[in-house]
Design a protein around this motif. Sequence first.
Motif, PDB file in Angstrom:
ATOM      1  N   GLY A 224      84.717 -10.680  24.008  1.00 56.01           N
ATOM      2  CA  GLY A 224      85.035  -9.262  24.021  1.00 56.01           C
ATOM      3  C   GLY A 224      83.945  -8.508  24.757  1.00 56.01           C
ATOM      4  O   GLY A 224      83.227  -9.076  25.585  1.00 56.01           O
ATOM      5  N   SER A 225      83.804  -7.228  24.446  1.00 56.50           N
ATOM      6  CA  SER A 225      82.801  -6.428  25.131  1.00 56.50           C
ATOM      7  C   SER A 225      82.298  -5.318  24.216  1.00 56.50           C
ATOM      8  O   SER A 225      82.946  -4.968  23.221  1.00 56.50           O
ATOM      9  CB  SER A 225      83.373  -5.831  26.423  1.00 56.50           C
ATOM     10  OG  SER A 225      84.478  -4.996  26.135  1.00 56.50           O
ATOM     11  N   ILE A 226      81.137  -4.786  24.571  1.00 57.82           N
ATOM     12  CA  ILE A 226      80.527  -3.670  23.837  1.00 57.82           C
ATOM     13  C   ILE A 226      80.267  -2.568  24.853  1.00 57.82           C
ATOM     14  O   ILE A 226      79.603  -2.801  25.868  1.00 57.82           O
ATOM     15  CB  ILE A 226      79.214  -4.088  23.156  1.00 57.82           C
ATOM     16  CG1 ILE A 226      79.430  -5.297  22.242  1.00 57.82           C
ATOM     17  CG2 ILE A 226      78.620  -2.931  22.356  1.00 57.82           C
ATOM     18  CD1 ILE A 226      78.132  -5.891  21.706  1.00 57.82           C
ATOM     19  N   THR A 227      80.793  -1.371  24.618  1.00 59.22           N
ATOM     20  CA  THR A 227      80.623  -0.263  25.555  1.00 59.22           C
ATOM     21  C   THR A 227      80.169   0.977  24.804  1.00 59.22           C
ATOM     22  O   THR A 227      80.273   1.058  23.568  1.00 59.22           O
ATOM     23  CB  THR A 227      81.931   0.047  26.304  1.00 59.22           C
ATOM     24  OG1 THR A 227      82.904   0.492  25.351  1.00 59.22           O
ATOM     25  CG2 THR A 227      82.455  -1.177  27.027  1.00 59.22           C
ATOM     26  N   GLY A 228      79.680   1.956  25.564  1.00 64.19           N
ATOM     27  CA  GLY A 228      79.287   3.209  24.939  1.00 64.19           C
ATOM     28  C   GLY A 228      78.403   4.031  25.845  1.00 64.19           C
ATOM     29  O   GLY A 228      78.259   3.741  27.053  1.00 64.19           O
ATOM     30  N   THR A 229      77.821   5.068  25.282  1.00 65.55           N
ATOM     31  CA  THR A 229      76.897   5.931  26.008  1.00 65.55           C
ATOM     32  C   THR A 229      75.601   6.059  25.226  1.00 65.55           C
ATOM     33  O   THR A 229      75.590   5.923  23.989  1.00 65.55           O
ATOM     34  CB  THR A 229      77.500   7.334  26.227  1.00 65.55           C
ATOM     35  OG1 THR A 229      77.794   7.916  24.952  1.00 65.55           O
ATOM     36  CG2 THR A 229      78.754   7.276  27.057  1.00 65.55           C
ATOM     37  N   VAL A 230      74.517   6.340  25.962  1.00 62.83           N
ATOM     38  CA  VAL A 230      73.206   6.561  25.357  1.00 62.83           C
ATOM     39  C   VAL A 230      72.782   7.985  25.696  1.00 62.83           C
ATOM     40  O   VAL A 230      72.704   8.350  26.874  1.00 62.83           O
ATOM     41  CB  VAL A 230      72.156   5.559  25.879  1.00 62.83           C
ATOM     42  CG1 VAL A 230      70.823   5.775  25.170  1.00 62.83           C
ATOM     43  CG2 VAL A 230      72.639   4.124  25.673  1.00 62.83           C
ATOM     44  N   THR A 231      72.534   8.792  24.675  1.00 56.84           N
ATOM     45  CA  THR A 231      72.106  10.172  24.865  1.00 56.84           C
ATOM     46  C   THR A 231      70.880  10.436  23.999  1.00 56.84           C
ATOM     47  O   THR A 231      70.521   9.642  23.128  1.00 56.84           O
ATOM     48  CB  THR A 231      73.219  11.162  24.489  1.00 56.84           C
ATOM     49  OG1 THR A 231      73.516  11.011  23.092  1.00 56.84           O
ATOM     50  CG2 THR A 231      74.477  10.913  25.307  1.00 56.84           C
TER      51      THR A 231
END
Length: 747
Positions: free
Chosen positions: A20-27
């Motif tokens: 699978g995969s892991i996605t997202g944003t860093v703020t």
Amino acid sequence: MKLFYAIVLLFSFSAYCQTGSITGTVTDGNGPVPAAHIIVSPLGKTIAADENGMYAVNDVPYGSYEVIVSTVGLKTVRKKVSVSNATPVTLNIVLQEDTQALEEVVITGTMKEVSRSDSPIPVEIITPKLFRKNPTPSLFEAVGMINGVQPQLNCNVCNTGDIHINGMEGPYTMILIDGMPIVSSLSTVYGLSGIPNSIVERIEVVKGPASSLYGSEAMGGIINVITKAPYKAPRISADYFFTSWGEQSVDAAIKFKAGKATSLLGVNYFNYNVKADKNRDNFTDVTQQNRISVFNKWNFDRKENRQFSLAGRYVYEDRWGGEMNWTKQWRGSDSIYGESIYTKRAELIGLYQLPTTERIFTQFSYNWHDQDSYYGNTPYMATQQVGFVQAYWDKQFGSSHNFLLGAAMRYTKYDDNTPATARENGTNMPQKTPLPGFFIQDEWTITPKHMLLGGYRFDYDRNHGGIHSPRVAYKFAPNKNNTVRASFGTGFRVVNLFTEDHAALTGARDVIIAEALNPERSYNSNLNYVLKIPTETVLINFDITGFYSYFTNKIVGDFDTDPTKIIYDNLNGHAISQGVSLNTDLVFPFPLKVMAGISYMDVFQKEKDALGMETKTQQLHAPRWSGNFIASYNLPNNYSVDVTGNWYGPMRLPVLPNDYRPAYSPWFCIANVQFTKKMDFGLEFYGGVKNVFDFVPKYALMRPFDPFNKNVNDPVNNPNGYTFDTSYNYASLQGRRVFLGVRYNLL
């Protein structure tokens, strides 16, 4: 039964292949955090967020993982995730400012990006934020803010210098730029002052043995200059300051995109052309300098966040020091004394990650360095070219072993007008030195509290054969507030006298090489303990390190036997560098932060005299006691004040027989204060005072009125046979000076 095993095997294989995969944003609460480091443990995948703070980790096998997100200046976040189907797991991370303990990502200790606290090798860091507390025009001065790291001036006329770590001379320190051995041999004399702070993202310092990764010359330690990544840099930045002594320094940089590439173009210019002779010896107190450096770095976007970067730099410098009435028409003459050095230098550095499922990286660098110089009427013309290529495989085996395997090749071509490149018949023969090698390293996480690192490197020198450089390190962290690290390694070094020791070039003394010099060997060990004490009123960090190095075949310059000569020979005995250093950080709930360090060193050599008696001699320019301090306080309305400084105890100095100058320097402190006002839209003004206590050495040059030694044989006016000498130095001859500056950053 066979059918049953086949079904089980097929099921296991298919389960293993499911990803699978892991996605997202860093703020950070205010916006995206570009280039934040994302590590998926124990899988070993490491990527960087894009300029919008977005990231995607693909091909993650089904299972449970810990995602570690970090960047300089913000708190590291660790999150548990589970990947169980093809639907991407969304994990958005909000980083907060780290007002207590920084969890910077470092690479120098192990050649891998890891959290600083997780590294089995202790690594110290200087960031541009720290630079700005005491603005300097070059790296050479900036690294003095680290406890145990001493920028040492070696000549009172041309102001050449080197960087000492734990009391060991500059050639024992390996200087890297982005992990590449760019600054070596010839360039160590003036190359350090040509690296502007504007291109630096951070500086990582490893004290002690690192030969198993970076080569046999890293006997005393490593200073790794990590240059800025274009996508992390401001769109436009500028920094200008000047001092009351007439020094001017300007940095300017611009970031731009071209297709899938991001580029950072920067220029640094430093100028000092005001003749000063405050001690009235008719010699310039500080060299006149005119230096320009142009830097350009490119980062290329690739699939799956694979890395590819190219960087280039060109430096030109014209510097001179000497008698106040010297001009260029006297260059190389024996009428008016001057030391004039023209330096031209070009560098190319690259990193490319291969497009494979395995993490395989290639690195390469090339540098060309040309020096056209006269020391009085002694010419020194030299050219050096160094090519370097390296490939390594970064592999995670299971959850416990982090493996590194690599090979490297360095080729050096060096030519000059000294005996170093001359045949017996007087014809010229440039030195050509190939140095192939390979290295292997394994970080074994025995338990969450115990880590063991083992490394080995083999290099082959055609003159001295195989060079073996093993290293072992151990880390024990019973909890997050206590960490113990221990390391041991060996080193091997072939000395290049005319490129490393400026004293051999001044013309003030004749150079005598007593015999065919054998390579030096060393055995080094370090013990480090980090203690964090959080309380309601203050956070206290203690970092204490004990070090011990034993040298055989050490090559030393004898300045004492004959005042007109430097006699180089292998030590008939051994040398030792030992001591302890303590660093402390205090962070208060109100806007005050204090950092201070103290070091005790005992650096000496022992050898047998003509009667067979063993004698002990202290190392030149190695004070037993030294330290640093940095205090920062934020005032209302965006004002701040920074107090920085270094202090040193007595250090042994090179003196002549019956010298009237003391053989040891006094205790002294160089302190600085700076006030800063931050405005809107990225603009800030700063100013302050350097060398607040106006400390200047009382003695400097010997017989400045006779720099060519034309009248040394006068028994009436020179009964002690003194000769012109430039090497008696322990601090800059610059006194108190005011500075003013302005910075601008457009994000």
